[in-house]
Design a protein around this motif. Sequence first.
Motif, mmCIF file in Angstrom:
data_model
loop_
_atom_site.group_PDB
_atom_site.id
_atom_site.type_symbol
_atom_site.label_atom_id
_atom_site.label_comp_id
_atom_site.label_asym_id
_atom_site.label_seq_id
_atom_site.Cartn_x
_atom_site.Cartn_y
_atom_site.Cartn_z
ATOM 1 N N VAL A 148 0.859 -1.179 0.000
ATOM 2 C CA VAL A 148 0.000 0.000 0.000
ATOM 3 C C VAL A 148 0.899 1.235 0.000
ATOM 4 C CG1 VAL A 148 -1.757 1.282 1.297
ATOM 5 C CG2 VAL A 148 -1.790 -1.229 1.285
ATOM 6 N N ILE A 149 0.539 2.214 -0.833
ATOM 7 C CA ILE A 149 1.305 3.465 -0.888
ATOM 8 C C ILE A 149 0.345 4.628 -0.694
ATOM 9 C CG2 ILE A 149 2.933 4.873 -2.199
ATOM 10 C CD1 ILE A 149 3.606 2.364 -3.843
ATOM 11 N N THR A 150 0.433 5.280 0.450
ATOM 12 C CA THR A 150 -0.390 6.456 0.738
ATOM 13 C C THR A 150 0.233 7.665 0.049
ATOM 14 O OG1 THR A 150 0.790 6.990 2.787
ATOM 15 C CG2 THR A 150 -1.026 5.400 2.943
ATOM 16 N N PRO A 151 -0.383 8.856 0.108
ATOM 17 C CA PRO A 151 0.160 10.007 -0.614
ATOM 18 C C PRO A 151 1.645 10.245 -0.355
ATOM 19 C CG PRO A 151 -2.011 10.537 0.201
ATOM 20 C CD PRO A 151 -1.676 9.177 0.750
ATOM 21 N N VAL A 152 2.368 10.468 -1.427
ATOM 22 C CA VAL A 152 3.803 10.762 -1.364
ATOM 23 C C VAL A 152 3.986 12.273 -1.446
ATOM 24 C CG1 VAL A 152 6.021 10.465 -2.505
ATOM 25 C CG2 VAL A 152 4.407 8.544 -2.400
ATOM 26 N N LEU A 153 4.621 12.830 -0.423
ATOM 27 C CA LEU A 153 4.855 14.267 -0.345
ATOM 28 C C LEU A 153 6.353 14.530 -0.256
ATOM 29 C CD1 LEU A 153 2.143 15.123 2.358
ATOM 30 C CD2 LEU A 153 1.855 15.045 -0.133
ATOM 31 N N PHE A 154 6.725 15.782 -0.382
ATOM 32 C CA PHE A 154 8.132 16.150 -0.254
ATOM 33 C C PHE A 154 8.535 16.079 1.215
ATOM 34 C CE2 PHE A 154 11.640 19.203 0.142
ATOM 35 C CZ PHE A 154 12.498 18.671 -0.803
ATOM 36 N N GLU A 155 9.459 15.193 1.549
ATOM 37 C CA GLU A 155 9.893 15.001 2.943
ATOM 38 C C GLU A 155 11.285 14.385 2.968
ATOM 39 O OE1 GLU A 155 7.869 11.954 5.076
ATOM 40 O OE2 GLU A 155 7.838 10.560 3.387
ATOM 41 N N HIS A 156 11.990 14.570 4.058
ATOM 42 C CA HIS A 156 13.307 13.977 4.293
ATOM 43 C C HIS A 156 14.246 14.125 3.088
ATOM 44 C CE1 HIS A 156 11.643 12.216 7.909
ATOM 45 N NE2 HIS A 156 10.739 11.551 7.221
#
Length: 449
Positions: A179-187
């Motif tokens: 499962v892949i939830t929303p990918v945001l700009f992080e780390h």
Amino acid sequence: MGSRVFTRFYDAVSFVFSSYTRSKPYRSQGLDRDTRNPAHTRRLLDALGSPDRHQRNIKVTGSKGKGSTSRMIAQVLEQHGYRVGLFTSPHLIDFTERIRVNGQAISEKDFMRLLAQVQVPLVELEKRMAPHEYFGPVGVTAAVAMLYFAQEQTDVNVIELGRGARYDDVNAVQGEFAVITPVLFEHPEQLGPHLSDIAYNKAGIVTAELTGVVVGRQQSVAAQILREESRNQGVLMQSLDDDFFVRDIRAMEMGTHFTVQTRRREYSALHMRVLGRHQADNAAVAMATAEWFVGGALDPEKVRQALQEVQIPGRCQVLSGPPRIFIDGAINRESAQYVRELLELMQYARLHLIVAVPKDKDYRGLLEVLAPLCQELWLPQLKNPHLSFPQDANAFAAQFARVHEAATVDDAIAQAMATVGDDGLVAIVGTQSLVAEALAYFAIDTRNR
């Protein structure tokens, strides 16, 4: 060092971090691809008899909502009669929160006994590793989790990954679904400087062994990368807004109401006590995953019951007053926008805000979004000695509200509650350490459910 029986839980947790700590002088900072090696966790699991390969596992990654979605998947499957293991990280208050079966955390006694089993091959394998190499703490904990789930004879396990996937220790665990939830700009320091880098890292959860992958709502750049990875690995994908849908969302102060349409049926009149339109998305992803796992439509009444019972401490959590308390772990502008939308749904005479965001996170973005809503704002000191906080946060926040410093989180909460009024709202927003101290202040149980 030989195997030993752990008699103090503190010593057990220290051992979990011992390999990571030992390697620290020899390690360089940089991207995960250069500093982490999940193959070590795979070797450790294999040395333990590969317990994960004899179990059915659903792995979850993403930038936002993976913890909530993991809990929802587990709750829906449990309501349908499955015995469900759940592995999450980090913990809020108690380390044992990371490993659960049907919502109940592992006991300290079981954790120490199983860690002693992990210690034997770990020590032997570490002898053959270079000084800069190590067993990641989350990988060691995942190994304990897989032994525990085998002991407890779970039917399925929901496994939450850490910040990445491709180079994440937990990704070494064998998976049947992803499962892949929303990918945001992080780390960006660990995953890369662009959203495409982040998405590439998260896409590493998609491997050829999978039966399928379920994907939440994505920005176009991330969506394209995830589709390409699934195609390259020959894994079927279902995506929110393409294969299943959420509609009729009503985010209210007392919870979220919505309808989900999957390939197999419509689920109407759904309600969760957790707040926010994005939680309806998370629930839809969880339901699509559960359907795929069971191989058919779900029981609508059991779905409704499961979602009504979902509790996520410290995630848009509201405690009844007076005054009412709102707690969330937002640490950037985008997450703060979600919080703002929820706060604007709520009725209150005054808003007092307690914030603690480390200097390497988007504290300015969060303050710009939330501070204008409040009358007074507290910036407390936290107990966590590993976090560094910005020196200019006080001056920056003072542009928007009257600012108070507090020696402790407890002091900040007490002051904010005493001055906001019975018809006011105290919002506690920031890093997980702040959330943990707030939950401890209010004696919220984080070990069960």
